[in-house]
Design an enzyme around this catalytic site. Structure first.
Site, PDB file in Angstrom:
ATOM      1  N   HIS A 187       0.817  -1.211   0.000  1.00  0.00           N
ATOM      2  CA  HIS A 187       0.000   0.000   0.000  1.00  0.00           C
ATOM      3  C   HIS A 187       0.851   1.263   0.000  1.00  0.00           C
ATOM      4  O   HIS A 187       0.640   2.182  -0.762  1.00  0.00           O
ATOM      5  CB  HIS A 187      -0.812   0.048   1.301  1.00  0.00           C
ATOM      6  CG  HIS A 187      -2.232  -0.374   1.142  1.00  0.00           C
ATOM      7  ND1 HIS A 187      -2.990   0.009   0.087  1.00  0.00           N
ATOM      8  CD2 HIS A 187      -3.026  -1.142   1.920  1.00  0.00           C
ATOM      9  CE1 HIS A 187      -4.200  -0.497   0.215  1.00  0.00           C
ATOM     10  NE2 HIS A 187      -4.241  -1.220   1.329  1.00  0.00           N
ATOM     11  N   GLU A 429       2.940 -13.696 -29.737  1.00  0.00           N
ATOM     12  CA  GLU A 429       3.975 -14.017 -28.754  1.00  0.00           C
ATOM     13  C   GLU A 429       4.514 -15.433 -28.950  1.00  0.00           C
ATOM     14  O   GLU A 429       5.346 -15.905 -28.193  1.00  0.00           O
ATOM     15  CB  GLU A 429       3.463 -13.798 -27.327  1.00  0.00           C
ATOM     16  CG  GLU A 429       2.127 -14.425 -27.015  1.00  0.00           C
ATOM     17  CD  GLU A 429       1.591 -14.007 -25.644  1.00  0.00           C
ATOM     18  OE1 GLU A 429       2.325 -13.424 -24.839  1.00  0.00           O
ATOM     19  OE2 GLU A 429       0.404 -14.278 -25.386  1.00  0.00           O
ATOM     20  N   ASP A 453       7.165 -12.931 -24.124  1.00  0.00           N
ATOM     21  CA  ASP A 453       7.050 -14.339 -24.502  1.00  0.00           C
ATOM     22  C   ASP A 453       7.650 -14.621 -25.864  1.00  0.00           C
ATOM     23  O   ASP A 453       8.251 -15.672 -26.080  1.00  0.00           O
ATOM     24  CB  ASP A 453       5.577 -14.767 -24.484  1.00  0.00           C
ATOM     25  CG  ASP A 453       5.114 -15.068 -23.072  1.00  0.00           C
ATOM     26  OD1 ASP A 453       5.844 -15.770 -22.358  1.00  0.00           O
ATOM     27  OD2 ASP A 453       4.040 -14.587 -22.679  1.00  0.00           O
ATOM     28  N   CYS A 500       3.048  -4.802 -26.773  1.00  0.00           N
ATOM     29  CA  CYS A 500       2.782  -4.586 -25.353  1.00  0.00           C
ATOM     30  C   CYS A 500       3.783  -5.305 -24.450  1.00  0.00           C
ATOM     31  O   CYS A 500       3.654  -5.288 -23.239  1.00  0.00           O
ATOM     32  CB  CYS A 500       1.356  -5.001 -25.001  1.00  0.00           C
ATOM     33  SG  CYS A 500       1.001  -6.714 -25.402  1.00  0.00           S
TER      34      CYS A 500
HETATM   35  C1  PEP Z   1       4.319 -10.557 -23.331  1.00  0.00           C
HETATM   36  O1  PEP Z   1       4.415 -11.778 -23.346  1.00  0.00           O
HETATM   37  O2  PEP Z   1       5.143  -9.790 -23.882  1.00  0.00           O
HETATM   38  C2  PEP Z   1       3.204  -9.908 -22.632  1.00  0.00           C
HETATM   39  C3  PEP Z   1       2.972  -8.619 -22.755  1.00  0.00           C
HETATM   40  O3  PEP Z   1       2.420 -10.672 -21.838  1.00  0.00           O
HETATM   41  P1  PEP Z   1       2.840 -11.240 -20.382  1.00  0.00           P
HETATM   42  O4  PEP Z   1       4.100 -10.538 -19.974  1.00  0.00           O
HETATM   43  O5  PEP Z   1       1.674 -10.953 -19.519  1.00  0.00           O
HETATM   44  O6  PEP Z   1       3.040 -12.691 -20.682  1.00  0.00           O
HETATM   45 MG    MG Z   2       2.794 -13.044 -22.771  1.00  0.00          MG
END
Ligand code: PEP
Ligand code: MG
Length: 570
Positions: A187, A429, A453, A500
């Site tokens: 927190h 991924e 990934d 992402c």
């Molecule tokens: C990734 O694999 O790059 C991703 C954004 O997902 P996570 O890190 O949640 O596997």
């Molecule tokens: Mg991932």
């Protein structure tokens, strides 16, 4: 030098203010006047309720409504009839003093919640501790330290900072804080970041190592605290602090600016979130949307699965808060390193290569369909983009989409309104999907490259393993070639491509990804403004040449050297 965990960036230089609790230990004594003890309890409860309301009032001036809502949780703990009746029963049945009864019952509740294998309930334990400590202090006629009374610039030193302590901190006077316990997600750490107060947590014995009035230099990035350093060191850190503040203020000017290259090419910088509480930082840092909502955290918060209605409320709130900006919600990605109590997971030799994400959703279709229904019902509240994780084959995508469409039809038949413009895309991924992107691009609305990934599967290197972390090579030409193919396949079919994975927020990646034509960069909110500044200094045309040259290199080292040579990155 005291080493802890850097919990909130920035440098603080000020005198130590120790926020140490009074001794609230109580002795067990037998009593004859039960009614008298019950009356003391009633009175202390009333005083505590008034204090909590006053703290909430003070907090709402310093904090967001959501943070101040912690005190609503505290009011609820106090008002819980179970707490009061258990204390009363103890007094009546055991004929013991009210202080002892309160202490025992509170400890029992705290233990019960702490022993639960679940982050949400563990946090509730902290709330109960906080409230019962205040109640006990009122019973014992002691006053808790009141950080609201601080009248000069200080670095607060404490065992931990409870939400009510943090709320009472005057941001103009508290330059930073350091605590014995805590972690990056406690927190206190979360509040420190949202208040932008530098903080170091987990310093173990700092309340003993530091005296009131000691001169403190605290570096919230490095996670260090210096006690009574010499003038030279203080000056050195003062310069660092000023540079940091200048840089941050400069960056803040870009909150409402577009992310446009010097030759007018626009890209979107959006944020990765794990819960509603991350949205404030998205707004404060000028996020143009949400590029990845990792919904698995909703499933990790409690021992049972979130219901359709509970999920609907969350997705609706995220969409509404983002006010029409794009929100990419990823369907459940459990498995690999993420487990949840409510789902019985088979034990596998290689969990990252096993029943994870969409594969698990196919094995447990009811869980998947519940989430799809919640998402569809929320679709009218903003610009929703549904994203399936860990897609390897086109059949998987088709199957997931068919399930989505079945749920849509049944919801419509039941009279629900569903948006006709929500998008459906996939994470890239798994190398098979990257290589086959030209085929996927005909059927999906978008791609988002998950480099965390994609790198692990391309290099066959477990992302959790320390000994082979040299194979985490997002800048290796092998990855750049995959990313290039994905972006080109999307564009050839009039679709958009984002990223992402952590790579999207790395300064060194921005020139390459801009050059490769990436449309959307999704990263932790605190990286957005520095990436925006960097991209605004780059020419898309030049970065295209840079990316093309990078693709002729043989190794990641050579790619990195090339980017460092061609682009000035601070
Ligand atoms: C990734 O694999 O790059 C991703 C954004 O997902 P996570 O890190 O949640 O596997
Ligand atoms: Mg991932």
């Amino acid at each position: 030098m005291i080493k802890g965990i850097g919990a909130s960036n920035g440098i603080a230089i000020a005198k130590a203010y120790k926020l140490v609790m009074p001794d609230l230990s109580v002795e067990k004594t037998g009593i004859a006047d039960v009614a008298g003890e019950l009356a003391k309890l009633q009175e202390a409860m009333e005083v505590t309720a008034t204090q909590l309301a006053a703290i909430k009032e003070a907090a709402s001036k310093n904090l967001s409504a959501e943070e101040a809502a912690v005190f609503d949780a505290h009011a609820l703990v106090l008002a819980d009839p179970e707490l009061k009746s258990q204390i009363e029963d103890k007094i009546k049945n055991e004929k013991v003093n009210v202080g002892y009864a309160t202490d025992e019952v509170a400890k029992m509740f705290v233990m019960m919640f702490e022993s639960m294998d679940d982050a949400y309930f563990k946090e509730r334990a902290a709330d109960i501790k906080d409230v019962s400590r205040r109640l006990l202090a009122n019973i014992l006629g002691k006053s808790l330290p009141n950080p609201a009374l601080i009248s000069e610039e200080v670095v607060v030193i404490a065992d931990d900072l409870t939400p009510s302590d943090t709320a009472q901190l005057n941001k103009n006077l508290v330059r930073g804080f350091a605590t014995n316990i805590g972690g990056r997600t406690s927190h206190s750490a979360i509040m420190a970041r949202s208040l932008e107060i530098p903080a170091v947590v987990a310093c173990k014995t700092i309340t003993e190592d530091v005296n009131d009035g000691d001169m403190i230099v605290l570096d919230g990035k490095e996670g260090i605290v210096l006690v009574n350093p010499n003038e030279v060191i203080i000056d050195e850190y003062a310069a660092k602090r000023d540079a940091y503040i200048t840089q941050r203020n400069e960056l803040k000017k870009l909150v409402n600016e577009k992310t446009e290259s010097t030759d007018g090419h626009h890209v979107e910088l959006v944020a990765n979130i794990g819960s509603i509480s991350d949205l404030e930082a998205v707004k404060a840092n000028g996020g143009e949307g949400v590029g990845l909502f990792r919904t698995e955290f909703l499933y990790m918060e409690s021992a049972s699965l979130p219901t359709e209605d509970q999920q609907f409320e969350v997705y609706k709130e995220v969409l509404e808060t983002m006010e029409g900006k794009p929100v990419v919600v990823r369907t459940l990605d459990i498995g690999g390193d993420k487990e949840i109590a409510a789902i019985d997971m088979p034990h596998e030799m290689n969990p990252f290569l096993g029943v994870r994400a969409i594969r698990l959703c196919f094995e447990k279709p009811e869980i998947f369909r519940t989430q799809l229904r919640a998402l569809l019902r929320a679709s009218t509240y903003g610009d929703l983009r549904i994203m399936f994780p860990m897609i390897a084959t086109l059949e998987e995508f088709r199957k997931a989409k068919a399930m989505l469409k079945e749920e849509e039809a049944s919801l419509k038949a039941a009279g629900f309104e569903i948006s006709d413009s929500y998008q459906v895309g996939i994470m890239i991924e798994i190398p098979a999907a990257a290589v086959n992107a030209d085929q996927f691009a005909k059927e999906v609305d978008f791609f988002s490259v998950g480099t965390n990934d994609l790198v692990q599967y391309t290099f066959a290197a477990d992302r959790m393993s320390n000994s082979i972390n040299y194979l985490y090579q997002p800048f290796n030409p092998a990855i750049l070639k995959l990313v290039k193919g994905v972006i080109e396949a999307a564009h050839a079919n009039g679709k958009w491509a984002g990223m992402c994975g952590e790579m999207a927020g790395e300064p060194l990646a921005a020139p390459l990804l801009l050059g490769l034509g990436l449309d959307e960069f999704s990263m932790s909110a605190t990286s957005i403004l520095s990436q925006r500044k960097l991209i605004r200094s780059l020419s898309k045309a030049e970065m295209e040449l840079l990316a093309a040259e990078a693709l002729t290199k043989g190794t990641m080292e050579e790619v990195v050297a090339l980017v460092e040579e061609k682009v000035a990155i601070q």
